[in-house]
Design a protein around this motif. Structure first.
Motif, PDB file in Angstrom:
ATOM      1  N   HIS A   1       0.830  -1.192   0.000  1.00 48.62           N
ATOM      2  CA  HIS A   1       0.000   0.000   0.000  1.00 48.62           C
ATOM      3  C   HIS A   1       0.868   1.248   0.000  1.00 48.62           C
ATOM      4  N   ARG A   2       1.879   1.221   0.854  1.00 49.15           N
ATOM      5  CA  ARG A   2       2.781   2.356   0.971  1.00 49.15           C
ATOM      6  C   ARG A   2       3.539   2.586  -0.344  1.00 49.15           C
ATOM      7  N   ILE A   3       3.994   1.498  -0.961  1.00 49.20           N
ATOM      8  CA  ILE A   3       4.752   1.637  -2.204  1.00 49.20           C
ATOM      9  C   ILE A   3       3.868   2.236  -3.305  1.00 49.20           C
ATOM     10  N   ALA A   4       2.606   1.809  -3.346  1.00 47.70           N
ATOM     11  CA  ALA A   4       1.682   2.358  -4.343  1.00 47.70           C
ATOM     12  C   ALA A   4       1.497   3.867  -4.116  1.00 47.70           C
ATOM     13  N   ALA A   5       1.382   4.266  -2.846  1.00 47.29           N
ATOM     14  CA  ALA A   5       1.227   5.690  -2.534  1.00 47.29           C
ATOM     15  C   ALA A   5       2.496   6.458  -2.924  1.00 47.29           C
ATOM     16  N   GLU A   6       3.641   5.841  -2.731  1.00 43.23           N
ATOM     17  CA  GLU A   6       4.904   6.497  -3.115  1.00 43.23           C
ATOM     18  C   GLU A   6       4.987   6.674  -4.637  1.00 43.23           C
ATOM     19  N   GLU A   7       4.454   5.698  -5.370  1.00 45.92           N
ATOM     20  CA  GLU A   7       4.409   5.839  -6.833  1.00 45.92           C
ATOM     21  C   GLU A   7       3.570   7.064  -7.210  1.00 45.92           C
ATOM     22  N   THR A   8       2.403   7.221  -6.544  1.00 45.69           N
ATOM     23  CA  THR A   8       1.558   8.393  -6.810  1.00 45.69           C
ATOM     24  C   THR A   8       2.336   9.670  -6.504  1.00 45.69           C
ATOM     25  N   ALA A   9       3.005   9.667  -5.375  1.00 41.73           N
ATOM     26  CA  ALA A   9       3.758  10.853  -4.959  1.00 41.73           C
ATOM     27  C   ALA A   9       4.784  11.225  -6.023  1.00 41.73           C
ATOM     28  N   LEU A  10       5.530  10.235  -6.504  1.00 42.28           N
ATOM     29  CA  LEU A  10       6.573  10.503  -7.492  1.00 42.28           C
ATOM     30  C   LEU A  10       5.986  10.955  -8.819  1.00 42.28           C
ATOM     31  N   ALA A  11       4.846  10.368  -9.177  1.00 42.73           N
ATOM     32  CA  ALA A  11       4.246  10.706 -10.462  1.00 42.73           C
ATOM     33  C   ALA A  11       3.665  12.120 -10.441  1.00 42.73           C
ATOM     34  N   ARG A  12       3.195  12.561  -9.283  1.00 41.03           N
ATOM     35  CA  ARG A  12       2.448  13.811  -9.239  1.00 41.03           C
ATOM     36  C   ARG A  12       3.221  15.022  -8.728  1.00 41.03           C
ATOM     37  N   ALA A  13       4.220  14.831  -7.893  1.00 36.29           N
ATOM     38  CA  ALA A  13       4.888  15.984  -7.265  1.00 36.29           C
ATOM     39  C   ALA A  13       5.607  16.845  -8.303  1.00 36.29           C
ATOM     40  N   ALA A  14       5.531  18.162  -8.115  1.00 33.06           N
ATOM     41  CA  ALA A  14       6.261  19.067  -9.009  1.00 33.06           C
ATOM     42  C   ALA A  14       7.751  18.904  -8.788  1.00 33.06           C
ATOM     43  N   LEU A  15       8.132  18.668  -7.562  1.00 29.97           N
ATOM     44  CA  LEU A  15       9.532  18.445  -7.214  1.00 29.97           C
ATOM     45  C   LEU A  15       9.585  17.475  -6.045  1.00 29.97           C
ATOM     46  N   VAL A  16      10.636  16.679  -6.019  1.00 27.89           N
ATOM     47  CA  VAL A  16      10.853  15.760  -4.915  1.00 27.89           C
ATOM     48  C   VAL A  16      12.144  16.184  -4.232  1.00 27.89           C
TER      49      VAL A  16
END
Ligand code: GLC
Ligand code: MG
Length: 684
Positions: A166-181
């Motif tokens: 679940h956490r990894i899936a959320a991290e994928e969303t974060a990486l796909a959507r964030a303007a900057l990491v």
């Protein structure tokens, strides 16, 4: 600027954070509060809000207060969600919808909307993405630690597979959507994130956290602390190998006990001091800590290490500097054998206290050791390597002094004010996009080290000059990786390149329309992948005499890098020819040896960009100073060699057409461009 941070994990409050109160009340809260404190000093920041979860119950009333002021500009706002009580991070995904709605309503009621949202941990990024969908506010993301990395490091020891997925899936969303990491280390940006589907290196920036090291720099021994250790030891005056970590599987303390237990030499030279958390009854420890502790006790018994290992039951948080001082006065070493260490704050603390390091080569310690030169990296799965590294520091003359001197630089290198300055520059740029030039008339590509940077006054002159060049697209070509290059360019406030040719031409990144993030050139990746058998090349070079591999971060998908002289470069060429493996070998500064796919070089990469921009060869300027620029200077009609060149560039037969500037560094570049523009080809 108005910044809203989202951090929903653990027990967050502005004062006296009870670290360790729950498994999620940890380092990310310290990071966030330190960041907010440093950011509040900046006059361009008007307001900072930390949004967290409101909950009541056993942990006290503080977390049920809807609002808490931290300072004049900064406050914590708590949002109620579906469940009223405390929840561990594994259960937070059930609150995402209600938290998002609460936040959207709150923002709508504010007199001014936030300019940017900063999400900490993946669950917060999922909320931030929902807010962006509704309100159009961009968000940046800090992971703090990554599920995939944890899963890999722990293997079968990893807890609860479903919640990790679940956490990894959320991290994928974060990486796909964030303007900057925002990443804390190159290792995180280049190795840890690379395991994700949505990995996009050009959207990640490495901003090392600051650290408050003053109390470690001032560390002094304390008789009470000394006594708690000495009572375990037969010869308490011996050097101490000190490890300080919670007894959890990831910290891998067992490998250190095994390394020590297997090495009679090390046992003769040093004692082992294990500060493995604080315990009452072993059975009261949770989260696998009791098992880990029992394993350590079992190993001590198996190797019969009594009288040589100290493993006190408890210590106070304020004793930590004295523990480092204990090891320092005895000429000891700090050892961190973790299977993976996302950042490695204890390494900075031990360094500040004057200890040399032996640290895991997995994770943040790579960066710390590269930045400070304060110790040796080891494979945490190889106890004999850990033992050998400890013995080297104990026995090799001069090595300990060098590492201790390197460690003294840690406090200056990891500083929150510097972090905040770069962070705000990025956030401001996100809000006021300066997009790349749409159709440039000319292109200038500069090497970075000793060409663009290396002389501060020269770079200032270049900054001004560059701002007056209409129609000139500016880019860099470097041996550094994207993140290593970005870090130095931003630290030096260089003009932002619209194209970055990195890792000696094997990778290309283009500036996005938002003026801040970059996108990797996929077509170039396909081109350089042709005829490149990385594993075979690496194997063929493994036996070449006097060739030593550079650090793990310098090894890239399309670049293998070594240290070696001209002789070993010849041998390397011979070895690849004999194996029938096409590759190009680039030697520079008499000691760097880069092995690249046959299609990759700074020269071919510049030409790829030229064609993409629709420019003719006469519209391109290239500038460099050393051997890794030869291919680019050779191919460029308008090639500039700055006055401080090395590797005999000016007498290189293939570079006769170049202009050798009288000025050094960036001033030499300006001089060179002016020279070529005066030539007849440019007369209108
Ligand atoms: C940079 C890179 C290194 C490379 C050298 C020469 O220093 O980090 O890996 O060998 O440039 O190209
Ligand atoms: Mg250079």
């Amino acid at each position: 600027m108005f910044i809203v941070h989202l951090a929903f994990q653990g027990c967050l409050r502005g004062q006296d954070v009870a670290y360790g109160l729950t498994a999620d009340t940890g380092g990310h809260i310290r990071y966030l509060l330190d960041l907010v404190q440093a950011c509040a000093q900046d006059t361009t920041v008007d307001r900072i809000v930390i949004a967290t979860r409101l909950f009541a119950g056993a942990h006290g009333d503080d977390y049920a207060m809807p609002e808490e002021r931290i300072s004049g500009k900064a406050s914590i706002v708590r949002f109620a969600s579906t469940s009223p009580g405390y929840l561990p991070k594994e259960a937070l995904h059930g609150e995402v919808a209600s938290l998002s709605e609460a936040l959207i309503a709150w923002i709508a009621a504010q007199p001014v909307r936030p300019d940017v949202i900063h999400a900490h941990y993946a669950d917060a990024a999922v909320v931030a993405a929902r807010v962006e969908d509704r309100l159009g506010i961009p968000f940046v993301f800090t992971a703090h630690s990554l599920g995939r990395v944890k899963a890999r490091a722990l293997g079968h020891l990893a807890p609860d597979a479903a919640s990790l997925a679940h956490r990894i899936a959320a991290e994928e969303t974060a990486l796909a959507r964030a303007a900057l990491v925002i990443a804390s280390s190159r290792d995180e940006a280049e190795v840890q994130y690379a395991t994700y589907e949505s990995y996009d290196p050009g959207r990640i920036r490495v901003l090392p956290p600051g650290s408050d090291l003053a109390r470690f720099q001032a560390a002094r021994p304390c008789p009470r602390v000394d006594a708690t250790l000495d009572r375990f030891l037969r010869e308490p005056g011996k050097p101490a190998l000190l490890a300080l970590a919670r007894p959890v599987a990831r910290k891998n303390l067992a490998a250190l006990v095994a390394a020590y237990g297997e090495s009679p030499e090390l046992q003769a030279r040093a004692n082992l001091v294990l500060i493995a958390g604080t315990r009452g009854d072993l059975d009261d420890l949770d989260g696998g800590m009791a098992e880990t502790m029992r394993e350590l006790l079992d190993l001590i018994d198996r190797y019969d290490l009594y009288g040589r290992v100290a493993y006190p039951k408890t210590h106070r948080p304020e004793d930590v500097p004295a523990l480092y001082a204990y090891a320092r006065v005895r000429g000891g070493v700090f050892v961190n054998p973790a299977l993976n260490e996302p950042f490695g704050l204890t390494l900075l603390e031990a360094s500040a206290a004057g200890l040399p390091l032996v640290a895991t080569d997995s994770g943040g310690p790579n960066d710390i050791v590269e930045t400070c030169g304060n110790g040796l990296l080891v494979d945490p799965r190889a106890p004999d390597e850990i033992a050998r590294a400890c013995l080297r520091i104990l026995d090799e003359p001069g090595l300990r002094e060098r590492f201790v001197a390197g460690g003294a630089r840690a406090a200056a290198a990891y500083d929150w004010d510097r972090h905040a300055a770069r962070y705000h520059a990025l956030l401001r740029a996100l809000g006021a996009a300066e997009p790349p030039l749409g159709d440039p008339r000319q292109l200038l590509i500069c090497d970075i080290d000793n060409t663009l940077v290396g002389c501060d006054a020269g770079l200032s002159a270049f900054r001004l000059w560059r701002s007056e060049q209409e129609g000139l697209a500016f880019g860099v070509a470097t041996g550094r990786s994207f993140h290593s290059a970005m870090a130095i360019l931003e630290q030096q406030a260089s003009p932002r390149p619209q194209v970055m040719i990195t890792s000696v031409g094997s990778e290309i990144y283009h500036l996005d329309p938002n003026g801040v993030s970059y996108t990797a050139d996929a077509a170039w990746r396909t081109i350089v992948s042709r005829d490149w058998n990385r594993a075979a090349v690496q194997a063929a070079l493994s036996g070449v005499a006097d060739l030593t591999a550079q650090g793990p971060l310098e090894q890239r998908p399309h670049k293998l890098s070594y240290f070696g002289d001209a002789g070993s470069a010849r041998l390397a060429r011979g070895a690849l020819e004999a194996a029938g493996l096409p590759a190009s070998i680039i030697h520079s500064h008499g000691r760097y040896l880069d092995v690249l796919p046959p299609a990759a070089s700074k020269g071919t990469a510049v030409d790829h960009v030229r064609v993409l921009y629709g420019l003719s060869e006469d519209d391109v300027f290239v500038a460099g100073d050393s051997g890794n620029d030869v291919e680019m200077l050779r191919a460029g009609r308008q090639a500039i060699i700055v006055a401080n060149f090395s590797d005999d560039l000016a007498s290189h037969t293939a570079l006769k057409h170049s202009y050798v500037a009288r000025a050094t560094h960036a001033r030499g570049v300006i001089e060179g461009v002016a020279h070529f523009r005066k030539l007849p080809a440019h007369a209108d």
